[in-house]
Design an enzyme around this catalytic site. Structure first.
Site, short mmCIF file in Angstrom:
data_model
loop_
_atom_site.label_atom_id
_atom_site.label_comp_id
_atom_site.label_asym_id
_atom_site.label_seq_id
_atom_site.Cartn_x
_atom_site.Cartn_y
_atom_site.Cartn_z
N LYS A 79 0.84 -1.20 0.00
CA LYS A 79 0.00 0.00 0.00
C LYS A 79 0.87 1.24 0.00
O LYS A 79 1.85 1.31 0.76
CB LYS A 79 -0.93 -0.01 1.22
CG LYS A 79 -1.96 1.11 1.23
CD LYS A 79 -2.94 0.96 2.39
CE LYS A 79 -3.99 2.06 2.39
NZ LYS A 79 -5.00 1.90 3.47
N SER A 159 -9.99 2.25 2.52
CA SER A 159 -9.10 2.94 1.61
C SER A 159 -8.11 2.02 0.89
O SER A 159 -7.48 2.43 -0.07
CB SER A 159 -8.28 3.97 2.38
OG SER A 159 -7.43 3.32 3.34
N SER A 183 -10.58 0.18 6.86
CA SER A 183 -9.98 0.24 5.52
C SER A 183 -9.29 -1.03 5.06
O SER A 183 -8.82 -1.10 3.92
CB SER A 183 -8.96 1.40 5.47
OG SER A 183 -9.62 2.63 5.48
#
Length: 491
Positions: A79, A159, A183
């Site tokens: 990420k 997210s 998330s």
């Protein structure tokens, strides 16, 4: 090579150990998939040369009998919230568009040292603020799943949308995520994956771009519960560079996956039943409880009376911390800068142009609730309610081992839907936020499909540092659900 979506960390480690495939061969296959799957927009920065270099080093270690464990040689996505030495780290924001860290975050460093091969940096909502991965400066991420008989582009959740799109679409074997209010778990539910948020403090936050410091926590996104246990074992552990890191020895998470659910007491919180909840969600939740009964667990109805205040509490605490954390981005030391006639004007222009609309919205909310005259009325009150929410969980876990709830109030929705209504978007986190506020470990396990053929997840929550119990229950739930569906992705 077989369908890349068949590969798990465990199966890759087994194949690499037997010499059936080399890390370079495996990495090359996923690099080809990553390039073929660019329509998903799962990656902000691809690092194929670095991946091949690390894969070659892994093969050399294995040849010399020095393999570092089951992650050695396994291609993963990272990420783009974890700082990676020499590799651009953007947090999906224009204001960090050209930021290249000179250091490695603890989590990505642990994975690197364990031999994991980073394929690239995955897309996300800007500064991890979002539930649909539509606020990224680098464009929206597309969910590999599509509803039956329709061509609508669905959001992957947020997210950590790029990470789940990469894993679900077969572009990586696993990926890292971060979870502030859901998330990791919500996008895992939207894409048929396992998403694990450990106890706050299990994984170091050092070198991870901060959103809300008292909530942010890293975790794995994988295809199986066993893979989540393997990856978390590497990612977690005490870090003296993070004052909130837990100074505790790690249990064997993978071993916990081999135990059955017989004798577990599984709580069903009555407050998690929402008015108007889709029938598919309710049906799966009831099915999950029945699976546990069939496995010899005891189902117990419990009450978490302050749960109804969790979402408004979260949307005071998180923006307050975000407004403080993001104050450092002013165009002086990091990333994007817009010149002005004065220092104040340079700040204003840089932050106005560097931050997207959702980030600006949350910074404004956070600044407001922290301002003189409102601090006690909003922020202090929210922290008091947060304590009551944590007390509710503490009382419940004196009686049960885990809680079973839906992960999200819906399946993945179409891009553009809920865009004009931030409250509707924030409600996506209604089932995940309470555990985040209490700092508890929680995991989403794929349970089935809705009427449109889209994946739905079930969430399990356990007490503080009870990840072994969580993996035990999650592994049993995974076996009972036997979720084998995949998105129709042609690469």
């Amino acid at each position: 090579m077989s369908d890349l979506r068949d590969w798990t960390i465990a199966s890759a480690a087994d194949a690499l150990g037997k010499g059936d495939v080399s890390s370079v061969e495996l990495t090359d296959a996923f690099i080809d998939a990553m390039e073929a799957g660019r329509t998903l927009n799962a990656f902000i920065t691809e690092t194929p040369e670095l991946a091949r270099e690390r894969a070659g080093a892994s093969d050399t270690r294995r040849k010399n009998g020095d393999a570092q464990g089951p992650m050695d040689g396994v291609p993963i996505g990272m990420k783009d919230l974890f700082c990676t030495e020499g590799v651009r780290t953007t947090a999906a924001s224009r204001i960090l568009d050209n930021f290249i860290p000179t250091y490695e975050s603890t989590v990505s460093g642990k994975l690197r040292d364990a031999g994991a091969v980073m394929l690239g940096k995955t897309n996300l909502d800007e500064f991890a603020m979002g539930s649909a991965n539509i606020t990224s400066y680098f464009g929206s991420v597309k969910n590999p799943w599509t509803p039956e008989g329709a061509n609508a582009n669905l959001v992957p959740g947020g997210s950590s949308g790029g990470s789940v799109a990469a894993v679900s679409g077969g572009l990586a074997i696993a990926a890292t995520g971060t979870d502030t209010g859901g998330s990791i778990r919500q996008p895992a539910s939207f894409t048929g994956l396992v998403g694990m948020k450990p106890t706050y403090g299990r994984c170091s936050r050092w070198g991870t771009v901060a959103f809300a410091s008292s909530l942010d926590q890293a975790g794995p996104l994988t295809r199986t519960v066993e893979d989540a246990a393997i990856m978390l074992q590497v990612m977690s552990g005490h870090d003296p560079k993070d004052s909130t890191s837990l100074p505790m020895d790690l249990p064997d998470f993978r071993a916990a996956c081999t135990k059955n659910a017989k004798g577990l007491r599984v709580g069903i919180p009555r407050e998690y039943t929402l008015d108007g909840m889709p029938a598919d969600i309710q049906k799966l939740w009831e099915q999950g409880a029945q699976w546990f009964r069939d496995m010899g667990a005891e189902i117990v109805e419990v009450s978490l009376p302050h749960t109804k205040y969790a979402l408004p509490t979260y949307y005071i605490v998180a923006p307050a911390e975000a407004s403080s954390n993001l104050a450092r981005y002013d165009g002086v030391r990091y990333g994007h800068r817009v010149p002005g006639d004065s220092l104040d004007e340079m700040y204003e222009l840089t932050r106005g142009e560097g931050f997207g609309a959702e980030v600006q919205r949350r910074v404004l909310i956070g600044t407001y609730v922290l301002s003189a005259g409102y601090y006690d009325a909003y922020y202090v009150k929210a922290q008091q309610v947060r304590t009551l929410i944590a007390e509710d969980f503490k009382n419940v876990f004196a009686d049960v081992d885990v809680l079973l709830t839906p992960t999200a109030p819906s399946a993945a929705f179409a891009e553009g839907e809920k865009m004009d209504d931030p409250i509707a978007m924030y409600l996506n986190d209604v089932f995940t936020v309470p555990a985040s506020l209490a700092g508890l470990p929680a995991i989403s396990v794929p349970g089935g499909l809705d009427a449109n053929g889209l994946p739905l997840g079930l969430q399990l929550i356990s007490g503080v540092c009870q990840e072994e119990t969580l993996f035990r229950a999650a592994s049993a739930l995974e076996q009972a659900a036997n979720f084998t569906s995949r998105p129709e992705v042609t690469l």
